[in-house]
Scaffold this active site. Structure first.
Site: not given
Ligand code: MSP
Length: 508
Positions: A18, A21, A126, A129, A143, A146, A293, A296
């Site tokens: 999304h 990412h 959590c 996380c 948390c 979340h 947040k 879906k």
């Molecule tokens: N799997 C772990 C990371 C391991 S790294 C060794 C994880 N995954 S995650 O799918 O939750 O991805 C988190 C990351 O996705 C955030 O740090 C950021 O890069 C991105 N984002 C997810 N949602 C976000 C927003 N709403 N806004 C900005 N970036 C965010 O944590």
């Protein structure tokens, strides 16, 4: 220049890619393009984090095995980045054999050294996380990320003696004030380090979760998520035989949600493994939705390929980079995206390109005319010299919004130059034709330099501009080609095509 190793987090394989990412992945793509264009050796990595409760639960909910599920999701991440033009040199999957073997090797070495021990533990976990929380980290008992109450878990597990490295970590942050950027996040970590950081639970009994990497020293347990995922930053390089080139030249790009694992767990793990610490941790804020947040169930998930098909990937990239100050939160709004698209892209850049190339076509059949610089022309050139300097300094500081602002100041100057020099009026007088040709030559240079400077931000636009200017790729790549040397005598530009059609209706 030191080689540069850029990483995104490896994303959980529990759902589709999304907006969040996409933002981090766009930033890595941008930095890679920017530095490569300036002669730096760059390697980029993204991927999926496939073990652990979260992913196993998502698989169960979909009624498939964990492996089938993560195969599907990781393929979706990959194909999304490919379709969005977001490049990477390696795509990590934590279920890949080379990675599993690497994690087991590091675990065995740290265990051998005595920094992993067996103990019993009761803590607040959590699942969102995938980590334990200390009481004081919770906000009103939940948390902060979340907003759910953590689950109390008591079991026997393996622990990483993180506390043994607390002092060294604090000293490292003092020695290297640029280790964590922007400064606000460094201060957050310094605050964390004022309290005992404790030890890190790194295992799960297989009786409760077996979707992980079996510990090399105890078959009954697996490790998952942090001890698994963080090590992928090094295993990926080793897999390509590039560890000596790119480690520790790593710049990790993350959002603030995973600051603690990257700023506390990761460096202490590296210390225990006898590896040097990464060069820099670059932390950005969160994209917030007006409706809360992204999820879906709320129906507010922003999907990158939907944005691409509605507005084009470059317009989406422009909005993301222009409307978020790296480090701070920003609110996502499609209406704001459309405003940017119409004002900056359709009017600002698109309009300039089509006016210039249309005149160039109708007055000279595309043939670039000789220059005859006057003070106004000199001022136009100077505006782009300044823009380049400011853009580069701002990208180095991760201030992408300021970098774009600087370039758009020069584009405003160029649009004003067209109005002030009025080639369309001069063209009515045959005696002024040479001046018209000279003005258009300055403007073609303007478009050439714009294509070069904008490339890391808007790669498709850069290519389209270059095609309209009929510039060969090596000229687009040569950033130091002086103003006035872009077009040989007799060079012909192509007829313009609209770069960014205006968007009238904003979806609800
Ligand atoms: N799997 C772990 C990371 C391991 S790294 C060794 C994880 N995954 S995650 O799918 O939750 O991805 C988190 C990351 O996705 C955030 O740090 C950021 O890069 C991105 N984002 C997810 N949602 C976000 C927003 N709403 N806004 C900005 N970036 C965010 O944590």
């Amino acid at each position: 220049m030191e080689p540069l190793y850029l990483t995104t987090p490896i994303y959980y394989a529990n759902g589709e890619p999304h907006l969040g990412h996409t933002y981090t992945t766009v930033v890595v793509d941008l930095l890679a393009r920017f530095w490569r264009a300036r002669g730096r050796r760059v390697f980029t990595v993204t991927g999926t984090d496939e073990h652990g409760d979260k992913n196993a639960r998502a698989a169960a909910a979909a009624g498939v095995s964990p492996k089938e599920w993560v195969d599907r999701i990781s393929a979706e991440f990959r194909s999304t980045w490919d379709a969005a033009g977001l490049r990477y040199d390696h795509f990590v999957r934590t279920t890949d054999e080379y990675h599993v073997a690497f994690v087991r090797r590091v675990l065995a070495a740290i265990h051998e050294k005595g920094d992993i021990y067996f103990g019993s533990y009761r803590g607040l976990y959590c699942f969102g996380c995938e980590r334990f929380y200390q009481e004081r980290e919770l906000v009103d008992g939940v948390c902060p990320d979340h907003r759910v109450a953590p689950t109390e878990i008591a079991e026997e597990n393996y622990f990483f003696r993180m506390s043994a490295y607390q002092e060294r970590l604090a000293a490292l942050l003092d020695e290297r004030p640029d280790l964590i950027t922007p400064e606000g996040y460094r201060r957050e970590v310094l605050a964390l380090l004022r309290e005992p950081i404790g030890d890190l639970c790194i295992s799960r009994p297989k009786s409760r979760l077996d979707w992980g990497i079996t510990l090399p020293f105890d078959e009954r347990y697996v490790t998952y998520v942090w001890f698994d995922a963080l090590l992928s930053y090094v295993s990926a390089l080793e897999h390509h035989g590039l560890r000596d080139v790119y480690w520790p030249a790593a710049h990790h790009l993350i959002a603030k949600d995973i600051l603690k694992p990257h700023a506390v767990y990761w460096p202490t793990m590296l210390m225990a493994a006898g590896l040097p610490i990464y060069r820099r941790l670059c932390v950005h804020g969160y994209w917030q939705m007006q409706t809360g947040k992204m999820s879906k169930s709320v129906g507010n998930v922003v999907r990158p390929l939907e944005m691409k098909s509605r507005y084009g990937m470059d317009a989406f990239r422009y909005y993301l980079l222009r409307d978020m100050a790296f480090g701070q939160d920003a609110e996502f709004s499609e209406a704001a995206l459309v405003t940017r698209l119409n004002a900056d892209l359709a009017n600002g850049l698109g309009n300039l390109a089509s006016r210039v190339l249309r005149m160039q076509q109708s007055y000279f059949q595309g043939t670039v005319q000789p220059r005859a610089p006057e003070p106004v022309d000199e001022a136009l050139r100077a505006a782009f010299v300044t823009a380049r300097r400011e853009l580069e300094a701002n990208v180095e500081d991760l201030a992408f919004h300021r970098a774009l602002e600087a370039l758009w100041r020069a584009l405003d100057h160029a649009n004003k130059y067209v109005t002030d020099t009025a080639p369309f009026t001069l063209a009515k007088d045959p005696a002024r034709r040479p001046r018209v040709g000279a003005i258009l030559h300055e403007l073609c240079e303007t478009l050439r330099v714009t294509a070069q400077l904008v490339e890391p931000f808007l790669p498709e636009t850069a290519l389209r501009l270059a095609a309209m200017l009929a510039l060969p790729p090596e000229k687009l790549r040569d950033l130091d080609l002086p103003w006035g040397h872009g077009f040989a005598e007799g060079h012909r530009t192509a007829p313009p095509e609209p770069l960014f059609p205006r968007v009238e209706a904003v979806p609800e």
